[in-house]
Design a protein around this motif. Structure first.
Motif, PDB file in Angstrom:
ATOM      1  N   ILE A  95       0.840  -1.199   0.000  1.00 43.93           N
ATOM      2  CA  ILE A  95       0.000   0.000   0.000  1.00 43.93           C
ATOM      3  C   ILE A  95       0.877   1.252   0.000  1.00 43.93           C
ATOM      4  O   ILE A  95       0.644   2.196  -0.759  1.00 43.93           O
ATOM      5  CB  ILE A  95      -0.957  -0.007   1.213  1.00 43.93           C
ATOM      6  CG1 ILE A  95      -2.043  -1.077   1.033  1.00 43.93           C
ATOM      7  CG2 ILE A  95      -1.590   1.367   1.410  1.00 43.93           C
ATOM      8  CD1 ILE A  95      -2.963  -1.228   2.224  1.00 43.93           C
ATOM      9  N   ARG A  96       1.891   1.242   0.859  1.00 39.72           N
ATOM     10  CA  ARG A  96       2.774   2.405   0.918  1.00 39.72           C
ATOM     11  C   ARG A  96       3.514   2.598  -0.396  1.00 39.72           C
ATOM     12  O   ARG A  96       3.699   3.729  -0.867  1.00 39.72           O
ATOM     13  CB  ARG A  96       3.766   2.246   2.073  1.00 39.72           C
ATOM     14  CG  ARG A  96       4.785   3.379   2.198  1.00 39.72           C
ATOM     15  CD  ARG A  96       4.127   4.728   2.379  1.00 39.72           C
ATOM     16  NE  ARG A  96       3.296   4.771   3.569  1.00 39.72           N
ATOM     17  CZ  ARG A  96       2.664   5.854   3.999  1.00 39.72           C
ATOM     18  NH1 ARG A  96       2.740   6.967   3.292  1.00 39.72           N
ATOM     19  NH2 ARG A  96       1.924   5.813   5.079  1.00 39.72           N
ATOM     20  N   LEU A  97       3.925   1.515  -1.030  1.00 38.23           N
ATOM     21  CA  LEU A  97       4.625   1.613  -2.312  1.00 38.23           C
ATOM     22  C   LEU A  97       3.735   2.254  -3.370  1.00 38.23           C
ATOM     23  O   LEU A  97       4.159   3.154  -4.105  1.00 38.23           O
ATOM     24  CB  LEU A  97       5.079   0.227  -2.756  1.00 38.23           C
ATOM     25  CG  LEU A  97       5.714   0.123  -4.147  1.00 38.23           C
ATOM     26  CD1 LEU A  97       6.930   1.029  -4.263  1.00 38.23           C
ATOM     27  CD2 LEU A  97       6.095  -1.326  -4.443  1.00 38.23           C
ATOM     28  N   GLN A  98       2.484   1.797  -3.467  1.00 35.58           N
ATOM     29  CA  GLN A  98       1.565   2.374  -4.443  1.00 35.58           C
ATOM     30  C   GLN A  98       1.325   3.864  -4.173  1.00 35.58           C
ATOM     31  O   GLN A  98       1.294   4.683  -5.103  1.00 35.58           O
ATOM     32  CB  GLN A  98       0.226   1.615  -4.422  1.00 35.58           C
ATOM     33  CG  GLN A  98       0.305   0.165  -4.879  1.00 35.58           C
ATOM     34  CD  GLN A  98       0.528   0.042  -6.381  1.00 35.58           C
ATOM     35  OE1 GLN A  98       0.353   0.985  -7.151  1.00 35.58           O
ATOM     36  NE2 GLN A  98       0.934  -1.153  -6.807  1.00 35.58           N
ATOM     37  N   LYS A  99       1.207   4.216  -2.906  1.00 36.84           N
ATOM     38  CA  LYS A  99       0.969   5.616  -2.566  1.00 36.84           C
ATOM     39  C   LYS A  99       2.197   6.487  -2.827  1.00 36.84           C
ATOM     40  O   LYS A  99       2.068   7.663  -3.204  1.00 36.84           O
ATOM     41  CB  LYS A  99       0.534   5.734  -1.108  1.00 36.84           C
ATOM     42  CG  LYS A  99      -0.866   5.188  -0.867  1.00 36.84           C
ATOM     43  CD  LYS A  99      -1.311   5.390   0.568  1.00 36.84           C
ATOM     44  CE  LYS A  99      -2.750   4.905   0.766  1.00 36.84           C
ATOM     45  NZ  LYS A  99      -3.242   5.133   2.141  1.00 36.84           N
ATOM     46  N   MET A 100       3.390   5.928  -2.643  1.00 42.43           N
ATOM     47  CA  MET A 100       4.601   6.695  -2.935  1.00 42.43           C
ATOM     48  C   MET A 100       4.762   6.913  -4.440  1.00 42.43           C
ATOM     49  O   MET A 100       5.223   7.968  -4.881  1.00 42.43           O
ATOM     50  CB  MET A 100       5.824   5.978  -2.376  1.00 42.43           C
ATOM     51  CG  MET A 100       5.909   5.967  -0.850  1.00 42.43           C
ATOM     52  SD  MET A 100       6.000   7.616  -0.092  1.00 42.43           S
ATOM     53  CE  MET A 100       4.280   7.887   0.349  1.00 42.43           C
ATOM     54  N   LEU A 101       4.361   5.915  -5.230  1.00 40.92           N
ATOM     55  CA  LEU A 101       4.384   6.101  -6.683  1.00 40.92           C
ATOM     56  C   LEU A 101       3.360   7.160  -7.103  1.00 40.92           C
ATOM     57  O   LEU A 101       3.607   7.956  -8.013  1.00 40.92           O
ATOM     58  CB  LEU A 101       4.102   4.773  -7.381  1.00 40.92           C
ATOM     59  CG  LEU A 101       5.210   3.721  -7.240  1.00 40.92           C
ATOM     60  CD1 LEU A 101       4.754   2.377  -7.806  1.00 40.92           C
ATOM     61  CD2 LEU A 101       6.492   4.177  -7.929  1.00 40.92           C
ATOM     62  N   MET A 102       2.219   7.180  -6.433  1.00 39.03           N
ATOM     63  CA  MET A 102       1.249   8.235  -6.693  1.00 39.03           C
ATOM     64  C   MET A 102       1.803   9.600  -6.317  1.00 39.03           C
ATOM     65  O   MET A 102       1.550  10.599  -6.999  1.00 39.03           O
ATOM     66  CB  MET A 102      -0.037   7.965  -5.905  1.00 39.03           C
ATOM     67  CG  MET A 102      -0.850   6.794  -6.407  1.00 39.03           C
ATOM     68  SD  MET A 102      -2.351   6.605  -5.406  1.00 39.03           S
ATOM     69  CE  MET A 102      -2.978   5.068  -6.098  1.00 39.03           C
ATOM     70  N   ALA A 103       2.547   9.652  -5.211  1.00 41.31           N
ATOM     71  CA  ALA A 103       3.128  10.922  -4.786  1.00 41.31           C
ATOM     72  C   ALA A 103       4.096  11.458  -5.842  1.00 41.31           C
ATOM     73  O   ALA A 103       4.083  12.653  -6.157  1.00 41.31           O
ATOM     74  CB  ALA A 103       3.838  10.751  -3.453  1.00 41.31           C
ATOM     75  N   LEU A 104       4.921  10.574  -6.401  1.00 37.54           N
ATOM     76  CA  LEU A 104       5.830  11.008  -7.456  1.00 37.54           C
ATOM     77  C   LEU A 104       5.055  11.469  -8.687  1.00 37.54           C
ATOM     78  O   LEU A 104       5.407  12.471  -9.323  1.00 37.54           O
ATOM     79  CB  LEU A 104       6.785   9.868  -7.829  1.00 37.54           C
ATOM     80  CG  LEU A 104       7.935   9.605  -6.864  1.00 37.54           C
ATOM     81  CD1 LEU A 104       8.719   8.373  -7.292  1.00 37.54           C
ATOM     82  CD2 LEU A 104       8.866  10.812  -6.782  1.00 37.54           C
ATOM     83  N   PRO A 143      -9.382  14.696   1.466  1.00 33.69           N
ATOM     84  CA  PRO A 143     -10.008  16.006   1.373  1.00 33.69           C
ATOM     85  C   PRO A 143      -9.147  17.042   0.656  1.00 33.69           C
ATOM     86  O   PRO A 143      -9.669  17.954   0.005  1.00 33.69           O
ATOM     87  CB  PRO A 143     -10.191  16.402   2.849  1.00 33.69           C
ATOM     88  CG  PRO A 143     -10.231  15.116   3.597  1.00 33.69           C
ATOM     89  CD  PRO A 143      -9.319  14.185   2.844  1.00 33.69           C
ATOM     90  N   LEU A 144      -7.858  16.937   0.763  1.00 25.75           N
ATOM     91  CA  LEU A 144      -6.949  17.889   0.135  1.00 25.75           C
ATOM     92  C   LEU A 144      -6.370  17.360  -1.157  1.00 25.75           C
ATOM     93  O   LEU A 144      -5.500  17.981  -1.759  1.00 25.75           O
ATOM     94  CB  LEU A 144      -5.828  18.264   1.097  1.00 25.75           C
ATOM     95  CG  LEU A 144      -6.279  18.934   2.403  1.00 25.75           C
ATOM     96  CD1 LEU A 144      -5.082  19.246   3.269  1.00 25.75           C
ATOM     97  CD2 LEU A 144      -7.061  20.202   2.121  1.00 25.75           C
ATOM     98  N   GLY A 145      -6.773  16.160  -1.600  1.00 24.88           N
ATOM     99  CA  GLY A 145      -6.278  15.611  -2.857  1.00 24.88           C
ATOM    100  C   GLY A 145      -4.838  15.201  -2.797  1.00 24.88           C
ATOM    101  O   GLY A 145      -4.125  15.296  -3.772  1.00 24.88           O
ATOM    102  N   ARG A 146      -4.381  14.754  -1.618  1.00 25.70           N
ATOM    103  CA  ARG A 146      -2.967  14.382  -1.476  1.00 25.70           C
ATOM    104  C   ARG A 146      -2.829  12.877  -1.340  1.00 25.70           C
ATOM    105  O   ARG A 146      -3.748  12.189  -0.890  1.00 25.70           O
ATOM    106  CB  ARG A 146      -2.361  15.045  -0.225  1.00 25.70           C
ATOM    107  CG  ARG A 146      -2.421  16.571  -0.233  1.00 25.70           C
ATOM    108  CD  ARG A 146      -2.002  17.138   1.104  1.00 25.70           C
ATOM    109  NE  ARG A 146      -2.890  16.636   2.150  1.00 25.70           N
ATOM    110  CZ  ARG A 146      -2.782  17.012   3.424  1.00 25.70           C
ATOM    111  NH1 ARG A 146      -1.861  17.856   3.789  1.00 25.70           N
ATOM    112  NH2 ARG A 146      -3.617  16.519   4.332  1.00 25.70           N
ATOM    113  N   ALA A 147      -1.634  12.381  -1.674  1.00 25.05           N
ATOM    114  CA  ALA A 147      -1.307  10.975  -1.396  1.00 25.05           C
ATOM    115  C   ALA A 147      -0.908  10.885   0.060  1.00 25.05           C
ATOM    116  O   ALA A 147      -0.038  11.617   0.525  1.00 25.05           O
ATOM    117  CB  ALA A 147      -0.163  10.511  -2.284  1.00 25.05           C
ATOM    118  N   THR A 148      -1.561  10.006   0.819  1.00 26.92           N
ATOM    119  CA  THR A 148      -1.299   9.924   2.250  1.00 26.92           C
ATOM    120  C   THR A 148      -0.525   8.683   2.578  1.00 26.92           C
ATOM    121  O   THR A 148      -0.390   7.788   1.761  1.00 26.92           O
ATOM    122  CB  THR A 148      -2.623   9.931   3.038  1.00 26.92           C
ATOM    123  OG1 THR A 148      -3.421   8.834   2.583  1.00 26.92           O
ATOM    124  CG2 THR A 148      -3.363  11.239   2.805  1.00 26.92           C
TER     125      THR A 148
END
Length: 428
Positions: free
Chosen positions: A362-371, A423-428
């Protein structure tokens, strides 16, 4: 003049014997200064301020510094072992080059040598009353330096060699190398185009087998100009090369004579190991190694791997495209650093070794979204590839359908260029 002397000077300056030799030179300079200062000092001044006690001070310094130096060495060796065991052996080099440790150890050892030199001078009658005064003043300054270094050392030991400290050093080294490369992406030359890379002329092989540590761009430019050719540099610091491996080739049909070829090949510095200084991928790979070790069944520490994913994103977030890098060496075309390779180095091993751990995936997918969120055009294509690969690995390793569905949803959000609900459209 070749720029390699600067590289060699930096390597020498990092050796611990350099500051130790400086303190030894201080002892000799003090002896010489005592003789030179004799005509300018009153003969009885040393007696009035108690300079005769300098012998006792030097004896205390000589005996205590040897003990403290031995103790400090044992602490450093223990820290190296801790870093190699809990993180990666590739991190030991960063600990060895730690400025505080080198400064403290050099001070302790140097003061020991200084005290010995002073005692020898006193016992051999080199110092008269004025000379003892000079030695006394310098000794007080040295004692002050010892106290300051002891305070620094005590504070430094709280974290030195611990896992968090080692990870921070690796991240800092990777970030510094990446920023330096991005500021000068082609090392002062032209960008090497696909056409230039695919149509080699006269090939220059590596001078020896090992890892390329640095290139003497100034020397390469001089060699190219003398030969009247343009050169394509096809390898970068961190590449493994051997005697038959091409490191450069002539752009065009002109051939080089043997002497010119040897000169150009000698501008590639090849050694047994990689260094962090000009090799951004090495720091990224070292962080991934730590994560892989943390995910091994023997360690079973997914929290460390999750933390490293965040560090990888922080490093890669510095990536930017400089529109017009400075051209210093017009006769050279240099291969560029691959963002795809960097992202693969950062995430592929963690995706493989953490395939069966839903929290890591889950964290890996979210970090890829962050990039992707940082720069969709820059990071997006590789983020999608790595997301798909991680999903395929997780599907083969996970047991629960709910976990698989969670990852499928995250992967679908990335493909749809949407971030997770927030709510802020961020990757958490």
């Amino acid at each position: 003049m070749s720029a390699l002397w600067k590289w060699n000077l930096r390597q020498i300056s990092r050796q611990i014997w350099v500051p130790i030799a400086a303190f030894a030179a201080l002892g000799l300079a003090t002896a010489a200064g005592a003789v030179l200062a004799k005509p300018f000092l009153p003969a009885d001044l040393g007696l009035k301020i108690g300079a005769d006690s300098v012998g006792t001070l030097l004896q205390i310094l000589a005996s205590s510094m040897l003990t403290v130096t031995t103790f400090s060495l044992s602490i450093m060796l223990s820290a190296f072992g801790s870093a190699a065991g809990s993180a990666t052996p590739r991190a030991i080099k960063l600990l060895q080059e730690d400025d505080v440790s080198r400064s403290v150890l050099a001070t302790f050892m140097g003061v020991f040598i200084f005290a010995l030199a002073g005692l020898i001078g006193l016992q051999s009658g080199v110092y008269d009353a004025s000379g003892r005064l000079v030695l006394f003043i310098v000794t007080l300054a040295v004692v002050t330096a010892v106290v300051v270094q002891l305070v620094r050392w005590i504070g430094h030991l709280a974290d030195f060699g611990r896992l968090g400290d080692t990870l921070a050093r690796l991240e800092t080294a990777a970030t510094a190398a990446l920023q330096e490369r991005l500021a000068n992406p082609f090392l002062g030359g032209h960008r090497l185009s696909l056409t230039e890379a695919a149509t080699p002329g006269h090939i220059i092989p590596a001078p020896t087998t090992g890892y390329l540590q640095t290139l003497d761009m100034k020397g390469l430019e001089q060699g190219a100009k003398l030969a009247g050719v343009r050169l394509a540099i096809t390898v970068l610091p961190g590449h493994f090369v051997h005697e038959r491996a091409p490191v450069a080739h002539v752009l065009g049909d002109k051939a080089l004579d043997e002497k010119t070829e040897r000169f150009i090949a000698s501008r590639f510095v090849v050694a047994e190991t990689r260094t962090y200084e000009q090799d951004p991928r090495f720091g990224i790979l070292a962080l991934s190694e730590v994560a892989s070790r943390a995910l091994s069944p023997a360690v079973n520490d997914p929290g460390t791997a999750i933390g490293i994913l965040g560090r990888q994103v922080r490093v890669l977030a510095h990536w930017h495209i400089r529109p017009e890098p400075e051209l210093i060496y017009p006769s050279l075309s240099v291969a560029e650093l691959s963002l795809g390779d960097m992202m693969t180095d950062a995430f592929a091993a963690i995706a493989r070794d953490g395939a069966g751990l839903i929290e890591v995936q889950i964290r890996l997918q979210k970090m890829l979204m962050a990039l992707y969120d940082i720069d969709p055009a820059l990071f997006g294509p590789e983020a999608l590839k790595l997301s798909d690969r991680a999903l395929a690995l997780a599907e083969a390793a996970l047991v629960l359908d709910d976990d698989k569905n969670t990852l499928h949803a995250l992967n679908a959000q990335l493909h749809a260029r949407r971030l997770p609900a927030d709510p802020l459209g961020r990757a958490t």
